[in-house]
Design a protein around this motif. Sequence first.
Motif, short mmCIF file in Angstrom:
data_model
loop_
_atom_site.label_atom_id
_atom_site.label_comp_id
_atom_site.label_asym_id
_atom_site.label_seq_id
_atom_site.Cartn_x
_atom_site.Cartn_y
_atom_site.Cartn_z
N ARG A 19 0.82 -1.20 0.00
CA ARG A 19 0.00 0.00 0.00
C ARG A 19 0.86 1.27 0.00
NH1 ARG A 19 -3.33 1.54 3.39
NH2 ARG A 19 -5.24 1.79 2.19
N ALA A 20 2.02 1.20 0.63
CA ALA A 20 2.88 2.38 0.73
C ALA A 20 3.63 2.67 -0.56
CB ALA A 20 3.88 2.20 1.88
N PHE B 152 -11.99 -4.60 6.98
CA PHE B 152 -12.19 -4.14 5.60
C PHE B 152 -12.54 -2.66 5.56
CE2 PHE B 152 -12.25 -8.47 3.98
CZ PHE B 152 -11.88 -8.31 2.65
N ALA B 153 -13.44 -2.23 6.41
CA ALA B 153 -13.85 -0.82 6.43
C ALA B 153 -12.67 0.07 6.79
CB ALA B 153 -14.99 -0.63 7.42
N TRP B 154 -11.88 -0.37 7.74
CA TRP B 154 -10.71 0.41 8.17
C TRP B 154 -9.67 0.50 7.06
CZ3 TRP B 154 -6.13 -2.43 10.25
CH2 TRP B 154 -5.10 -1.57 10.61
N MET B 155 -9.28 -0.62 6.49
CA MET B 155 -8.27 -0.62 5.45
C MET B 155 -8.75 0.12 4.19
SD MET B 155 -5.12 -2.01 5.57
CE MET B 155 -4.88 -0.77 6.82
N GLY B 156 -10.04 0.11 3.95
CA GLY B 156 -10.57 0.76 2.76
C GLY B 156 -10.32 2.25 2.72
N SER B 157 -10.14 2.88 3.89
CA SER B 157 -9.91 4.32 3.93
C SER B 157 -8.64 4.69 4.66
CB SER B 157 -11.11 5.01 4.60
OG SER B 157 -11.30 4.51 5.92
N ALA B 158 -7.81 3.72 5.01
CA ALA B 158 -6.61 3.99 5.80
C ALA B 158 -5.56 4.72 4.99
CB ALA B 158 -6.03 2.68 6.35
N ASP B 159 -4.72 5.46 5.67
CA ASP B 159 -3.54 6.08 5.08
C ASP B 159 -2.75 5.03 4.32
OD1 ASP B 159 -0.75 7.07 4.92
OD2 ASP B 159 -1.44 8.69 6.22
N ALA B 160 -2.24 5.41 3.13
CA ALA B 160 -1.52 4.45 2.28
C ALA B 160 -0.26 3.93 2.95
CB ALA B 160 -1.18 5.10 0.95
N ARG B 161 0.23 4.61 3.94
CA ARG B 161 1.46 4.16 4.61
C ARG B 161 1.21 2.99 5.56
NH1 ARG B 161 3.22 10.04 6.66
NH2 ARG B 161 0.93 10.05 6.94
N VAL C 154 13.20 2.68 -3.26
CA VAL C 154 12.82 3.80 -2.40
C VAL C 154 13.75 3.81 -1.20
CG1 VAL C 154 10.41 3.67 -3.12
CG2 VAL C 154 11.14 2.42 -1.07
N VAL C 155 13.77 4.92 -0.49
CA VAL C 155 14.56 4.99 0.74
C VAL C 155 14.02 3.97 1.73
CG1 VAL C 155 15.22 6.44 2.69
CG2 VAL C 155 15.14 7.42 0.38
N ALA C 156 14.91 3.17 2.30
CA ALA C 156 14.47 2.14 3.24
C ALA C 156 13.80 2.78 4.45
CB ALA C 156 15.66 1.30 3.69
N PRO C 157 12.53 2.42 4.73
CA PRO C 157 11.82 3.06 5.83
C PRO C 157 12.09 2.37 7.17
CG PRO C 157 10.37 1.52 4.73
CD PRO C 157 11.68 1.46 3.99
N THR C 158 11.84 3.09 8.23
CA THR C 158 11.67 2.46 9.53
C THR C 158 10.24 1.96 9.60
OG1 THR C 158 13.29 3.89 10.60
CG2 THR C 158 11.63 2.86 12.02
N ILE C 159 10.05 0.72 10.06
CA ILE C 159 8.73 0.10 10.06
C ILE C 159 8.25 -0.10 11.49
CG2 ILE C 159 7.41 -1.95 9.40
CD1 ILE C 159 9.29 -2.27 7.02
N VAL D 39 -0.17 -5.36 11.49
CA VAL D 39 -0.28 -4.03 10.89
C VAL D 39 1.12 -3.44 10.79
CG1 VAL D 39 -1.36 -1.75 11.01
CG2 VAL D 39 -2.51 -3.73 12.04
N THR D 40 1.46 -2.87 9.63
CA THR D 40 2.72 -2.16 9.47
C THR D 40 2.46 -0.71 9.10
OG1 THR D 40 2.95 -2.72 7.12
CG2 THR D 40 3.89 -4.26 8.71
N TRP D 41 3.40 0.14 9.47
CA TRP D 41 3.25 1.58 9.27
C TRP D 41 4.63 2.16 8.96
CZ3 TRP D 41 0.32 5.60 8.36
CH2 TRP D 41 0.64 6.89 8.84
N VAL D 42 4.74 2.93 7.87
CA VAL D 42 6.01 3.53 7.50
C VAL D 42 6.00 5.04 7.67
CG1 VAL D 42 6.61 1.65 5.94
CG2 VAL D 42 5.39 3.64 5.04
N GLY D 43 4.97 5.57 8.31
CA GLY D 43 4.92 6.98 8.63
C GLY D 43 5.59 7.25 9.97
N PRO D 44 5.49 8.48 10.48
CA PRO D 44 6.08 8.81 11.78
C PRO D 44 5.47 7.94 12.88
CG PRO D 44 5.41 10.79 10.60
CD PRO D 44 4.85 9.64 9.84
N ALA D 45 6.31 7.45 13.76
CA ALA D 45 5.83 6.59 14.84
C ALA D 45 4.76 7.27 15.68
CB ALA D 45 7.01 6.16 15.72
N SER D 46 4.87 8.59 15.79
CA SER D 46 3.90 9.32 16.61
C SER D 46 2.49 9.26 16.05
CB SER D 46 4.34 10.79 16.75
OG SER D 46 4.41 11.40 15.46
#
Length: 492
Positions: A196-197, A276-285, A251-256, A308-315
């Motif tokens: 997704r990211a 499904f509802a959550w992922m359907g509108s979740a941030d692409a990261r 791409v630049v290797a992200p912190t995950i 769940v994985t996230w490549v945005g700011p940990a905050s």
Amino acid sequence: MTALSRRTLLAAGSAGALTACSSEPAGRPGSGAPSGAAVPSSPTPATPTGVPWQALARALEGDLVRPASPSYSSLRVTPNPRFDSARPLALAEVASAQDVATVLRFAADHGVPLALRSGGHSYPGWSAGDRRLVVDCRRLSGIGWTGTDVTMGPGRHLADVYAGVAGRGRAVPGGSCPTVGVGGLTLGGGVGVLTRAYGLTCDHLVAAQAVLPSGEVVTASPDDHDDLYWALRGGGGGHTAVVTSMTFSTVVAPTIVSTYLTWPAAQAPTVVPAWFAWMGSADARAWSTIKLLAGAAHPDGPTLGATVTWVGPASGFDAVLAPILATGPTARYDHTRDYLSAMQAYAGTGAREAFAATSHVAYAPPASGALGDLVAAVATTPGTLQEAGFSIDALGGHVGDLAPTETAFVHREARATVQYTATYTSGGPAPARSYVERLRRHMTPTWGEHAYVNYADPSLADPGDAYFGDNWGRLQEVRSSYDPDGLLTQPQ
């Protein structure tokens, strides 16, 4: 592995369970592999006679391994012991594009049927090559750089792909199984924890060197053989040409940042639609997979969990998780890792394990009735299966940046890929195969016949339409153009 140790592994962030790669030890030929292993589900070709194998061996830079060769027994097996009874006529361990060209011309001249192998993870066992000459590309595994673009051989295993690019502080999105070859992954599309990211693996394919069935070596790119380039991005392996190197943008290797959430299995009819509802509108990261698993590996009953994985700011992670946390998970295990460590954590052991599997591509959330039937079926999984159930992996995000017709991968607007998988440690494949087909039937009223070509299934009534939809007609034209004599005969 005990139930406790399995939970510990999942809490560490593994996304490898219920795939072709296992987190548990598996049988090896001669040491407990399941009995009654089946040969690949494709027509068995007649064995050609009078084939001058020694001439081929002399013409290759690599090695030709025949049944009498000391290495034959180890080289012929694939990651799935289910296909250990397959007996290739020979395996050509090609060392260059010229070797591939030599093998293709030899096969055409002598009527020898072919099978192609990069990592060997063909779900129906076609890369096992029963009574065929296997073009084994696993030696084509080198890596090189031009700026931030990386060129790799198709036989490079994902574990080595990630280590190679991470060493430069870069990343390529892909799957989690460490022994999958990057060639097969890319040719089918390539879904995984960074989908997704950053999009599919094939979305990062800049160019590919390929050997045509005629023996000609070409480069496929947006400017050269653009129709072949289109087909190689999601059109499936085993057709059209043999890819010998692939160049990817990185791409630049992200912190995950990741978490593993669990719920009581009884909550699946509520949690899965909420997911499904959550992922359907979740941030692409953000990306997630949700699994309901049962079998002997789960002696206390089915388990429901989501990674769940996230490549945005940990905050920002908790805000992203808020909708799925509202379902009341009973446990949460968080981790923050660099890119390579995260991919290694998701990988599992890569041990051989016998399994059967099939798939759906989901364009909509599951209908409540069908989902209830699916959950009930998993709840009654027989203890003769080691681990079985379903795994739903999110699409969306940057997968939809391209239109469905821009590459051969047509499912740009889908919500998720779905695997139905059953692993086993003894007996033949029939119970596992019957089990996954039954799970798929429960969901066909909701999700139709859509399927993912990298989870190939020989039982599909219309695989071309299931895998490629409106792109199937063009893909057939490209295949006919580059392989007019039908030298490459993989069924799907």
